[in-house]
Structures are given as structure tokens and as C-alpha cells.
Write an enzyme that holds these catalytic residues in place. Sequence first.
Site: not given
Ligand code: AMP
Length: 190
Positions: A130, A16, A91, A136, A147
Site C-alpha cells: 500500500r 477495514k 482505538r 502514505r 503501529r
Molecule cells: P488509520 O488511517 O486509521 O490507520 O489512522 C492513521 C493514523 O491516525 C494512526 O496511526 C494514528 O496516528 C491516527 N489515528 C487515527 N485514528 C485514531 C484514533 N482513533 N486514536 C488515535 N489515533 C488515531
Amino acid sequence: MSASRLLLLGPPGAGKGTQAAILIERLRVPQISTGDMLRDAVARKTEIGLKAQAVMERGDLVPDEIVIGIAEERLRQSDAERGFILDGFPRTLAQAEALDRLLEKLGRPLQKCIAISVDEDELVARLLKRAEIEGRSDDDEATIRNRMQVYREQTEPLVNHYRGQGIAHEVKGKGSVEDVEQRILEALGG
Ligand code: AMP
């Protein structure tokens, strides 16, 4: 390609962020990633960052009210008037409904939801790679599996939500970045 208010939906590791970065160049609209905003908040040790850190490290979802708040604030900024690419938000169904309400209020509804699908073993392999590159802290295997499960349970149902609105397009995330980009462009053109 006229749609400029887009959502990229897909499991962690589906690409994404990579595809959003390509699309912002083409469409000249901002990428809105709640994950990036939350990581920034953690790094700056803001109140939100302090609340979100442990949840993110486990690979769980940050509470809806926090995420909805930061996404709304971002979407109300003037550069999002021309359009936006949402990456990692919404989400949950509650987030999707809050987003629908906000965009309706602003008179700028979402135009397309691109749902990228990739099978799980491929995703885990990509995420572990990654992790090596980016370091990360939520990229170890147990957290990655968590996740994925969170995605399947809470986020995947959103594809149906957007199908109901007639704006969902499913795109296979297999192959190179360019392959996936091409499929997305076709979905946007159609
Ligand atoms: P991402 O980089 O989008 O994979 O987000 C990393 C982490 O941030 C996720 O695993 C969640 O813990 C948190 N996070 C990001 N976006 C959301 C969202 N829309 N709702 C809830 N948690 C989020």
C-alpha cells in the site's frame, strides 16, 4: 441485515477501510474514519492537524481528547442518524468508553463490532505494498511495526470490551476482498 451502527476493528492493513467502503454502499450509511479526518486536518494545516502530524508519522496514537472530539462532532451530524460504520475509532479503552457514553446519550448504541484478524507478516507485506501505491508517510516498515505493536497493546483489548457487551463478531481477514466481505455479511446477518 438490520444492523446499521457498526464498528470495524482490526490491525492496520486488515482491510477495514476497503470493507467499510463496500458496506457503506450496501447499508447507505456514512463511513467514519478518524484516520481520514486526521489526514485531512494535516493536509489543511488546521490546529488539530499541526498537533497530530508528528504523532501520526511515528505511527503512535493521537491523544484521546483530540480524537474523541472529532469523532463526537462527526457522529452528531444528521447523516449519522441512520447509522454509521466506524473505521479506526475507537482505538483505546478511554475512546470506547467515551463512544459508549455518547451513543447512549444519543439513544443509538453500537449494534455490532466486527473484529478482523490477520497474521502479522501478511499485514506488513500488505502495508508495504500500500505504501508503494498510496505513498502514505506512515507506511515504512519500522512505522508499520510500531503501529502493529500499538494495536496489540491498546486496541486489541477492545474486542473483549465488545464481547462483554455481546456484540463482538470475529472474522478472518485472509483471502480476497470478496472472501472477507462474505464473512462480514454472514456475521451481520447472524
Ligand atoms: P488509520 O488511517 O486509521 O490507520 O489512522 C492513521 C493514523 O491516525 C494512526 O496511526 C494514528 O496516528 C491516527 N489515528 C487515527 N485514528 C485514531 C484514533 N482513533 N486514536 C488515535 N489515533 C488515531
